[in-house]
Scaffold this motif. Structure first.
Motif, mmCIF file in Angstrom:
data_model
loop_
_atom_site.group_PDB
_atom_site.id
_atom_site.type_symbol
_atom_site.label_atom_id
_atom_site.label_comp_id
_atom_site.label_asym_id
_atom_site.label_seq_id
_atom_site.Cartn_x
_atom_site.Cartn_y
_atom_site.Cartn_z
ATOM 1 N N ASN A 104 0.828 -1.199 0.000
ATOM 2 C CA ASN A 104 0.000 0.000 0.000
ATOM 3 C C ASN A 104 0.861 1.246 0.000
ATOM 4 O O ASN A 104 2.061 1.176 0.227
ATOM 5 N N ILE A 105 0.207 2.345 -0.239
ATOM 6 C CA ILE A 105 0.797 3.675 -0.113
ATOM 7 C C ILE A 105 0.050 4.351 1.020
ATOM 8 O O ILE A 105 -1.178 4.285 1.083
ATOM 9 N N ALA B 284 -7.831 3.931 7.594
ATOM 10 C CA ALA B 284 -8.816 3.348 6.685
ATOM 11 C C ALA B 284 -8.038 2.800 5.498
ATOM 12 O O ALA B 284 -7.184 3.490 4.930
ATOM 13 N N MET B 285 -8.294 1.550 5.140
ATOM 14 C CA MET B 285 -7.629 0.932 4.003
ATOM 15 C C MET B 285 -8.586 0.949 2.822
ATOM 16 O O MET B 285 -9.694 0.416 2.898
ATOM 17 N N MET B 286 -8.147 1.608 1.747
ATOM 18 C CA MET B 286 -8.939 1.704 0.522
ATOM 19 C C MET B 286 -8.311 0.782 -0.526
ATOM 20 O O MET B 286 -7.090 0.709 -0.633
ATOM 21 N N HIS C 24 -5.668 -5.175 -6.465
ATOM 22 C CA HIS C 24 -4.210 -5.280 -6.440
ATOM 23 C C HIS C 24 -3.512 -4.148 -5.692
ATOM 24 O O HIS C 24 -2.376 -4.307 -5.261
ATOM 25 N N SER C 25 -4.154 -3.003 -5.553
ATOM 26 C CA SER C 25 -3.495 -1.844 -4.947
ATOM 27 C C SER C 25 -4.329 -1.303 -3.796
ATOM 28 O O SER C 25 -5.554 -1.351 -3.823
ATOM 29 N N ARG C 26 -3.611 -0.761 -2.800
ATOM 30 C CA ARG C 26 -4.287 -0.218 -1.630
ATOM 31 C C ARG C 26 -3.696 1.127 -1.250
ATOM 32 O O ARG C 26 -2.519 1.390 -1.475
ATOM 33 N N LEU C 27 -4.550 1.934 -0.653
ATOM 34 C CA LEU C 27 -4.183 3.240 -0.146
ATOM 35 C C LEU C 27 -4.549 3.236 1.332
ATOM 36 O O LEU C 27 -5.700 2.988 1.679
#
Length: 145
Positions: free
Chosen positions: A8-9, A55-57, A63-66
């Motif tokens: 994640n970023i 909060a994980m988006m 495949h990608s998380r913010l």
């Protein structure tokens, strides 16, 4: 041993609810929320005693998380949100969208502002930068092929 993936970023924000709503409007899904605190967390971050709401988006492809973080303690010490696109350090997050014009229209209703203009890059992409909630710099790309 090889690198497996980028998990994640992370982005630190003041208003978690507004930022979650903005990224939902962009098309990310709220994967979950948690409070991070305790001795172990301070050892990882080097901040000591901390209390953070996250909060994980997740992108629709999964495949990608913010990771959006709101620090309750310790207080935020730096603010890079108004840094120009040529500032040192982390710059922006780039998302590929189906239709950049429709996406911009939706996000403007949520307060997004176009930084420069929408441009075509070699008939491959349409690209732009926007400022989202709290001045976050976000790139949008539409594949033209």
């Amino acid at each position: 041993m090889a690198l497996k993936r980028m998990d994640n970023i992370g982005i630190v924000v003041e208003d978690l609810e507004v930022t979650i709503d903005f990224f939902r409007e962009l098309g990310l899904e709220l994967e979950g929320r948690a409070t991070i605190e305790g001795e172990w967390a301070g050892r990882v971050s080097g901040l000591g005693d901390q209390h953070v709401e996250i909060a994980m988006m997740r992108t629709p492809d999964g495949h990608s998380r913010l990771e959006l973080s709101r620090f309750l303690t310790p207080r935020v010490v730096e603010d890079h949100r108004s840094a120009p696109v040529n500032a040192l350090g982390y710059l922006r997050v780039m998302f590929t969208v189906d239709n950049i014009d429709e996406t911009l229209e939706r996000l403007r209703a949520s307060g997004a502002q176009l930084v420069g203009e929408v441009v075509d890059y070699k008939d491959v992409y349409r690209l732009c930068y926007i400022r989202g909630p709290e001045g976050l710099l976000i790139g949008l790309a539409q594949e033209l092929t």
